[in-house]
Design a protein around this motif. Structure first.
Motif, mmCIF file in Angstrom:
data_model
loop_
_atom_site.group_PDB
_atom_site.id
_atom_site.type_symbol
_atom_site.label_atom_id
_atom_site.label_comp_id
_atom_site.label_asym_id
_atom_site.label_seq_id
_atom_site.Cartn_x
_atom_site.Cartn_y
_atom_site.Cartn_z
ATOM 1 N N VAL A 74 10.834 -21.879 -0.095
ATOM 2 C CA VAL A 74 10.911 -20.929 1.274
ATOM 3 C C VAL A 74 10.217 -21.499 2.185
ATOM 4 N N ASP B 107 29.056 -26.800 -6.355
ATOM 5 C CA ASP B 107 28.093 -26.251 -7.012
ATOM 6 C C ASP B 107 28.123 -26.556 -8.531
ATOM 7 N N ARG C 85 23.495 -23.232 -11.044
ATOM 8 C CA ARG C 85 22.795 -22.826 -9.952
ATOM 9 C C ARG C 85 21.309 -22.595 -10.084
ATOM 10 N N VAL C 86 20.394 -22.701 -9.161
ATOM 11 C CA VAL C 86 19.022 -22.758 -9.388
ATOM 12 C C VAL C 86 18.643 -21.310 -9.194
ATOM 13 N N PRO C 87 17.822 -20.827 -9.963
ATOM 14 C CA PRO C 87 17.284 -19.414 -9.652
ATOM 15 C C PRO C 87 16.541 -19.125 -8.537
ATOM 16 N N ALA C 88 16.630 -18.089 -8.110
ATOM 17 C CA ALA C 88 16.403 -17.523 -6.707
ATOM 18 C C ALA C 88 14.601 -17.951 -6.754
ATOM 19 N N GLU C 89 13.894 -17.708 -7.689
ATOM 20 C CA GLU C 89 12.382 -17.904 -7.638
ATOM 21 C C GLU C 89 12.230 -19.455 -7.511
ATOM 22 N N ARG C 90 13.032 -20.380 -7.861
ATOM 23 C CA ARG C 90 12.765 -21.578 -7.660
ATOM 24 C C ARG C 90 13.179 -22.417 -6.493
ATOM 25 N N LEU C 91 13.716 -21.452 -5.574
ATOM 26 C CA LEU C 91 14.251 -21.995 -4.119
ATOM 27 C C LEU C 91 12.877 -21.988 -3.152
#
Length: 67
Positions: free
Chosen positions: A65, A42, A57-63
């Motif tokens: 879906v 990572d 780490r990539v912020p969750a909102e940028r992952l």
């Protein structure tokens, strides 16, 4: 500090300035470098002097879906 079995002048880190892997465990997500540092998949790092490089780490909102 280099733990290369060859002489320090024969170590790639002395020529390139970049430590090379001496042990890799991709299934566990880490690699041990000849200077004693541990690099994680990572992007995080642990250094022999105790310093830490936090993971990138990539912020969750940028992952992405799945639809």
């Amino acid at each position: 500090m280099c733990s290369c079995p060859s002489s320090p002048s024969g170590c790639p880190v002395s020529r390139t300035g970049t430590p090379h892997p001496v042990a890799a465990h991709p299934e566990q997500g880490w690699t041990l470098l000849c200077d004693g540092s541990i690099v994680f998949d990572d992007g995080g790092e642990l250094h022999p002097d105790g310093s830490v490089v936090p993971p990138r780490r990539v912020p969750a909102e940028r992952l992405a879906v799945a639809a």
